[in-house]
Design a protein around this motif. Structure first.
Motif, PDB file in Angstrom:
ATOM      1  N   SER A 130       0.842  -1.200   0.000  1.00 17.20           N
ATOM      2  CA  SER A 130       0.000   0.000   0.000  1.00 17.20           C
ATOM      3  C   SER A 130       0.870   1.240   0.000  1.00 17.20           C
ATOM      4  N   VAL A 131       0.378   2.260  -0.713  1.00 12.55           N
ATOM      5  CA  VAL A 131       0.937   3.598  -0.551  1.00 12.55           C
ATOM      6  C   VAL A 131       0.511   4.076   0.828  1.00 12.55           C
ATOM      7  N   ARG A 132       1.410   4.650   1.562  1.00 15.29           N
ATOM      8  CA  ARG A 132       1.054   5.151   2.881  1.00 15.29           C
ATOM      9  C   ARG A 132       0.309   6.470   2.740  1.00 15.29           C
ATOM     10  N   PRO A 133      -0.681   6.726   3.578  1.00 17.74           N
ATOM     11  CA  PRO A 133      -1.408   7.997   3.512  1.00 17.74           C
ATOM     12  C   PRO A 133      -0.453   9.180   3.520  1.00 17.74           C
ATOM     13  N   GLY A 134      -0.693  10.100   2.597  1.00 17.11           N
ATOM     14  CA  GLY A 134       0.187  11.252   2.469  1.00 17.11           C
ATOM     15  C   GLY A 134       1.284  11.058   1.445  1.00 17.11           C
TER      16      GLY A 134
END
Length: 483
Positions: free
Chosen positions: A292-296
């Motif tokens: 996953s892309v991390r939030p932000g």
């Protein structure tokens, strides 16, 4: 009892599910699912007629409580595919809503109607703790390379994947998830229903996607939205001039897209109107979630982030050598291992053995690694790896480049035989303006400028729409004349 849903051990009156007019607290869900589980008798497996309804959620939860594997059935499944799934999984009963009209193929199975009420203090239908390695779900693949295979997903795999996502996304009981995805697939059912229930939070399902529904639920306490690129594209289109929708999306804590790459143009439009960046993640039926892309994090074309906690990921070339390059260019097949993996294919020991390389699952997805360890998908090994002029080229990165052109609404890329190059790159394009589509040379130059000259399409074919499945993925083999 399954340890997947701890909030049902001592249930509260906190909201758990809402599907339109149907809403259940955790206490009400425990009663309804416990009562239903008590009706399973000696059933070894249950089929679930997986409509986008609260009854589907109750049916699956009941199966989890009882330790009985559930087989979600897509209500749009054709006769031949349904017969294969039933013959392969051999369920003892089918669970459906009282008003559901089932096809003739299910007529031979005993039917249990799912109710949304239950008796106070109703215990699960079976006692004892469910073995974490026992199958929770048997989810069938799309069958693009043969008859659909039943993927055995254990209680352990589901718990591990959901917990890894919770860590990556700071997902808690305070979150209210909004989504409108089908419930026969891991995205809609595992992430979208079991995910919130495992955290002790709430899920609000729209029944069917609508811009108005998203705005209403996110504007009324929703904190997270799960969708596929088609949904986000429609939201991006609707944002212009809709301050209410922009405010609702801006108020969400997390916007997540999956099942296919979200075009950068849509990323940019949503971010510009709302200040929120859409997070992309990568998974599949056999592995649940891998990265996953991390939030932000900054969205990049095809980038699906870094491996989740507990997930090992590597790239392997055609000769089986592990690739160590993190140059954003060297293409290899993604292989993963970890507690999120499935237990095997039902009744298919040979297929299960062939899917693994010394404990590593062969995903069939092709990718490159960026310098920061991020994974950028470039296509499927079977359909999207194009060998042209001595280069190995992933169709996915060309598709993303095409979608960056203002005149392109949809794009797919395939290869076809070429006497000189081995294969030539073919772009299938749905233009924004069908009357004045972008010229073939313009699109080729656009791709060559963004990527490299050898990655430009040699042929462009224009369509009114791309063929897609229920999750929004393009069906490349259904393209006219595609190999």
């Amino acid at each position: 009892m399954s340890v997947l849903l701890p909030a049902l051990r001592d249930p509260s009156d906190a909201p758990a599910l809402r599907f339109g007019a149907d809403a259940l607290s955790y206490r009400e869900l425990a009663r309804a699912a416990g009562t239903l589980a008590g009706r399973f008798g000696a059933a070894g497996r249950v089929a679930v007629w997986a409509t986008p309804s609260a009854r589907t959620a109750v049916a699956v939860v009941a199966a989890l409580l009882a330790g009985v594997p559930a087989v979600p059935i897509n209500p749009r499944t054709g006769e031949r595919e349904l017969a294969h799934i039933l013959g392969d999984s051999a369920p003892d009963v089918v669970l459906a809503g009282p008003g559901d009209v089932l096809p003739a193929g299910l007529a031979a199975l005993p039917r249990i109607d799912v109710e949304l009420t239950g008796a106070d203090g109703t215990p699960p239908g079976r006692t004892g703790v469910v073995d974490a390695e026992s199958p929770a779900l048997i989810v069938y693949t799309s069958g693009t390379t043969g008859p659909p295979k039943g993927v055995l997903l254990s209680h352990r795999a589901v718990a591990a994947s959901l917990d890894a996502l919770a860590g990556a996304w700071s997902w808690t009981a305070d979150d209210v998830l909004v989504h409108a995805l089908p419930l026969f697939h891991v995205h809609g059912l595992v992430l979208g229903v079991l995910g919130p229930l495992r955290r002790g939070g709430e899920v609000r399902h729209l029944g069917g996607f609508s811009v108005e529904g998203v705005a209403r639920e996110l504007g009324n306490g929703g904190t997270m939205l799960f969708g596929v690129p088609t949904m986000y594209h429609r939201l991006a289109d609707a944002l212009e001039g809709d301050a209410g929708l922009a405010g609702a999306l801006a108020g969400a804590r997390l916007l997540v897209s999956g099942s296919a790459a979200l075009p950068v143009h849509d990323h940019e439009r949503i971010a510009a109107a709302t200040g929120r960046k859409v997070v992309e993640r990568y998974g599949m039926t056999e592995t649940l979630m891998n990265t996953s892309v991390r939030p932000g994090g900054e969205p990049r074309p095809g980038t699906v982030g870094v491996p989740l906690e507990g997930v090992d990921l590597r790239l392997v070339d055609e000769d089986g050598a592990v690739l160590g390059e993190r140059d954003g260019e060297t293409v290899g097949e993604v292989q993963v291992r970890g507690p999120n993996l499935f237990s095997g294919y039902l009744n298919r020991p040979e297929a299960t053995a062939a899917a693994f390389d010394g404990g590593w699952f062969r995903t069939g997805d092709m990718a490159v690694r960026e310098a920061d360890g991020g994974v950028r998908l470039v296509g499927r090994k079977a359909t999207d790896l194009i060998k042209s002029g001595g280069y190995k080229i992933g169709a996915g990165e060309i598709e993303n480049a095409l979608l960056d052109h203002p005149g392109v609404r949809e794009a797919a890329v395939t290869g076809e035989p070429d006497a000189d190059l081995g294969e030539r790159i073919v772009a299938w394009v749905v233009p924004r303006d069908g009357e004045v589509p972008p010229a073939e040379a313009e699109l080729a130059d656009h791709v060559a400028r963004l990527l490299a000259p050898h990655k430009r399409p040699r042929v462009v074919r224009y369509l009114d729409a791309l063929p897609r499945n229920d999750m929004g993925k393009v069906l490349k083999k259904a393209l006219p004349g595609a190999r």
